[in-house]
Scaffold this motif. Sequence first.
Motif, mmCIF file in Angstrom:
data_model
loop_
_atom_site.group_PDB
_atom_site.id
_atom_site.type_symbol
_atom_site.label_atom_id
_atom_site.label_comp_id
_atom_site.label_asym_id
_atom_site.label_seq_id
_atom_site.Cartn_x
_atom_site.Cartn_y
_atom_site.Cartn_z
ATOM 1 N N ARG A 132 11.798 1.180 27.252
ATOM 2 C CA ARG A 132 11.119 0.258 26.339
ATOM 3 C C ARG A 132 9.756 -0.138 26.890
ATOM 4 N NH1 ARG A 132 16.345 -2.800 25.849
ATOM 5 N NH2 ARG A 132 15.450 -3.860 27.610
ATOM 6 N N LEU A 133 9.659 -0.365 28.194
ATOM 7 C CA LEU A 133 8.392 -0.724 28.812
ATOM 8 C C LEU A 133 7.390 0.416 28.678
ATOM 9 C CD1 LEU A 133 6.850 -2.816 30.515
ATOM 10 C CD2 LEU A 133 7.770 -1.690 32.536
ATOM 11 N N GLU A 135 7.350 2.794 26.353
ATOM 12 C CA GLU A 135 6.940 2.902 24.952
ATOM 13 C C GLU A 135 5.920 1.824 24.594
ATOM 14 O OE1 GLU A 135 10.487 2.781 22.676
ATOM 15 O OE2 GLU A 135 11.036 4.836 23.189
ATOM 16 N N GLY A 136 6.140 0.609 25.072
ATOM 17 C CA GLY A 136 5.176 -0.465 24.818
ATOM 18 C C GLY A 136 3.842 -0.176 25.461
ATOM 19 N N LEU A 137 3.873 0.353 26.673
ATOM 20 C CA LEU A 137 2.635 0.694 27.374
ATOM 21 C C LEU A 137 1.900 1.814 26.647
ATOM 22 C CD1 LEU A 137 0.875 0.253 29.883
ATOM 23 C CD2 LEU A 137 2.222 2.009 31.012
ATOM 24 N N SER A 139 2.012 2.513 23.510
ATOM 25 C CA SER A 139 1.444 2.031 22.246
ATOM 26 C C SER A 139 0.205 1.183 22.485
ATOM 27 C CB SER A 139 2.493 1.240 21.471
ATOM 28 O OG SER A 139 2.795 0.038 22.157
ATOM 29 N N GLN A 140 0.090 0.567 23.657
ATOM 30 C CA GLN A 140 -1.072 -0.278 23.954
ATOM 31 C C GLN A 140 -2.219 0.488 24.608
ATOM 32 O OE1 GLN A 140 -1.426 -3.496 23.098
ATOM 33 N NE2 GLN A 140 0.571 -3.323 22.091
#
Length: 154
Positions: A132-133, A135-137, A139-140
């Motif tokens: 999850r971390l 994927e968030g990274l 996307s940012q």
Amino acid sequence: MVRLEGRQWGLVALVALTPFFFAFVLAGAMPELVEPVLGTVLGGASWTLAALLGLVGAALFAGCLSTLSAASGAEASRTRRALDLTAASLVPVALCLIPALCLLLSGPVLALRLERGTEVVREEPTRSAPQRLMEGLLSQLPRLLPAVKGLQLR
């Protein structure tokens, strides 16, 4: 098999009546559960199987108590007898009563879903925290690094 005493038969009766007790509690707490149980084959079969599992659990518990009565005599300490009784009660609980309670809860729900024609929704396996971390990274990153040309991110 050794003949059981009166108080031991009371414990066996408690084990046998546990699914019936929870069925009445569930019917009283959620009356909408009674309709699928009485109106569908799957709902009724699940509660009937739960009741039979309770009776099988009681027979198993009676056998365990009989074995304990034959194995331990008057010389056994109170602590030893309490531990033996606890161990003997874990077997029917794990093998019969927990599956019976699961049937009591899941039977009406599955009967309603099948009656309405809705599919059972299966969730994706949950992703771990590092996934999850990441994927968030990812996307940012395009927002953080707008000046890097040619960087292909998913």
